[in-house]
Design an enzyme around this catalytic site. Structure first.
Site: not given
Length: 501
Positions: A425, A392, A389, A385
């Site tokens: 990913h 997130h 940022i 988290q």
């Protein structure tokens, strides 16, 4: 200070003096009693004087005892119950030990392999042919998808197409944004793995930005159609109070549907669209040049450490992996963990601090919270988290909360976020390497049970240590898996590469 005579043996002369004093005090006491028996006031005065003298004597004895005492109630400094907090010396010792140990590894590397840094070789990672730039051309083509999103929003704002038609256009546009570069990278041999990863990274960021662009403009249309008096700032629309914040003139929907606005958003270091971003007053040239210097220096450092430190260890790991020699595989993994983690930390600072601050300063983008204190993470969830940022915020705003509003539970929503992250990913690793092994996907999905275990059984410093251990050990495992599979797929039959290993 205490006189030395206070601690010598009591001699006969001192005992005589003490006895004499006692006798004199006895005489005084008897005289006082005789006087007190005849006068009540004298009796009261005598009692007070006696009490004061006794309290003074006891205080003198206590002061003498305190001066002689060398013990008190206290905890050891390294105990958790101690209030001691200054461990600066230990931190400096850790830094010195880290520098010395890495200096030894660096000298050992130089003595064994010599100087392996070759800046010209870096260019070959991006280009096979200096006259052909397929990855750059692929990035340029992305402007078509940006213009299509802007054209769709303008038609929706004018009411020329319905919301359903606009949604279908966006589904087609976003699907092509992900599939088109993947097909080109897989089908075009002239694109190198590094160039393909760069192009796919650009398209992935564009996908997230255009998705946010679609949602925010839809929210604004819904508010406009509902004839709301004010547009909520949380929905990225201007509010009446925001005009007094000292920034530029604010834009209202549909005045934001312009080329300048959408390209500012595409270049800005954020994934969440707003009609009015916070802006800084001016460009600080000193700050800009410092970030540029850091970018150039750290990029060269990343390249040099990769060539000098990482590549030899990876090459020496291929044979143990092929022979399935677990003891040597573990040794290579631990050897790879230190340089890999150091490179990851340098990359984090270079990208999330230097590069993003450079772009933000150049565009006068005001929100510079690109990361938080992830290094203090005591849970896996807190790390994910706070280390990235922009991602997130996008996940929270456009994926997690919409799932909650549609009735999904928190666990299901968190799992869906990790699933989406695992997909991207794997998308950014497997497609450029032109092989699908799902190591990155499984590594991300493994974060769910690991996050549950750490949150359930480990707290405080133990949880923080578990987070660091997962970063230091988990990443080199994935690196070795992908490099080994890439070698087996592409170079196992090449005798020159086999001899080099």
């Amino acid at each position: 200070m205490i006189d030395k005579d206070d601690f010598r043996p009591i001699t006969r002369s001192r005992r005589r003096a003490t006895i004499t004093n006692v006798k004199s005090e006895t005489v005084k006491l008897r005289n006082g009693e005789t006087a007190a028996a005849s006068d009540p006031k004298a009796r009261e005065s005598f009692t007070k004087n006696l009490q004061a003298q006794l309290s003074q004597d006891s205080k003198r004895k206590c002061d003498l005892y305190d001066k002689m005492s060398c013990h008190k109630l206290q905890e050891s400094m390294l105990s958790s119950a101690s209030s001691f907090k200054n461990y600066r010396g230990i931190l400096n010792w850790c830094v010195v030990m880290l520098v010395l140990s890495n200096a030894r590894l660096f000298l050992e590397n130089l003595l064994r392999y010599g100087i392996l840094v070759d800046p010209i070789q870096v260019v070959s990672l991006f280009l096979k042919n200096p006259y052909s730039w397929p990855a750059a051309c692929l990035v340029i083509v992305s402007n078509v998808f940006i213009l299509l999103a802007l054209y769709t929003e303008r038609k929706l704002a004018m009411g020329l197409i319905s919301e359903k038609a606009g949604l279908l256009i966006y589904i087609f546009n976003l699907t092509v944004v992900l599939c088109f570069p993947m097909i080109v990278v897989l089908k075009l041999p002239s694109i190198t793995p590094v160039g393909g990863a760069f192009a796919l990274g650009v398209y992935t960021i564009l996908f997230l930005k255009l998705y946010s662009y679609k949602d925010v403009n839809r929210w604004c249309r819904e508010r406009t159609q509902a004839k709301a008096r004010s547009l909520s700032r949380s929905l990225s629309c201007p509010s009446s109070q925001s005009a007094s914040s000292g920034m530029q003139s604010h834009v209202s929907y549909p005045g934001n549907l312009s080329l300048r606005d959408i390209y500012y958003f595409v270049l800005a270091p954020t994934l969440c669209y707003e009609l009015n971003f916070p802006r800084s007053e001016s460009i600080r040239m000193g700050f800009l040049l410092r970030r540029l210097f850091e970018m150039l220096l750290l990029t060269q450092l990343l390249v040099g450490l990769t060539q000098q430190w990482m590549v030899p260890i990876i090459r020496s790991s291929m044979k143990p992996l092929q022979e399935m020699d677990y003891s040597r595989m573990t040794e290579r993994l631990l050897r790879l963990a230190v340089p890999n983690h150091l490179l990851w930390l340098i990359f984090f600072y270079s990208f999330f601090h230097s590069s993003m601050n450079f772009v933000a300063e150049l565009l006068r983008f005001g929100d510079r919270e690109f990361y938080r204190d992830w290094w203090n993470s005591e849970t896996i969830t807190y790390f994910w988290q706070n280390w990235n940022i922009p991602v997130h915020k996008w996940c929270l705003r456009h994926f997690y909360k919409p799932l909650l509003r549609r009735g999904a539970g928190k666990l299901l929503s968190q799992s869906a976020v990790f699933f989406a992250s695992a997909f991207f990913h794997e998308y950014l690793v497997s497609v450029p390497l032109r092989m699908f092994r799902l190591w990155a996907f499984m590594g991300m999905m493994a974060q769910l049970p690991l996050a549950w275990f750490v949150a359930r059984f480990l707290r405080g410093n133990y949880g923080n240590a578990a987070v660091w251990l997962s970063l230091i050990i988990g990443q080199p495992i994935a690196v070795l898996m992908y490099v080994h599979d890439y070698y087996v797929t592409h170079y196992q039959d090449d005798p020159t590469v086999t001899e080099a290993l």
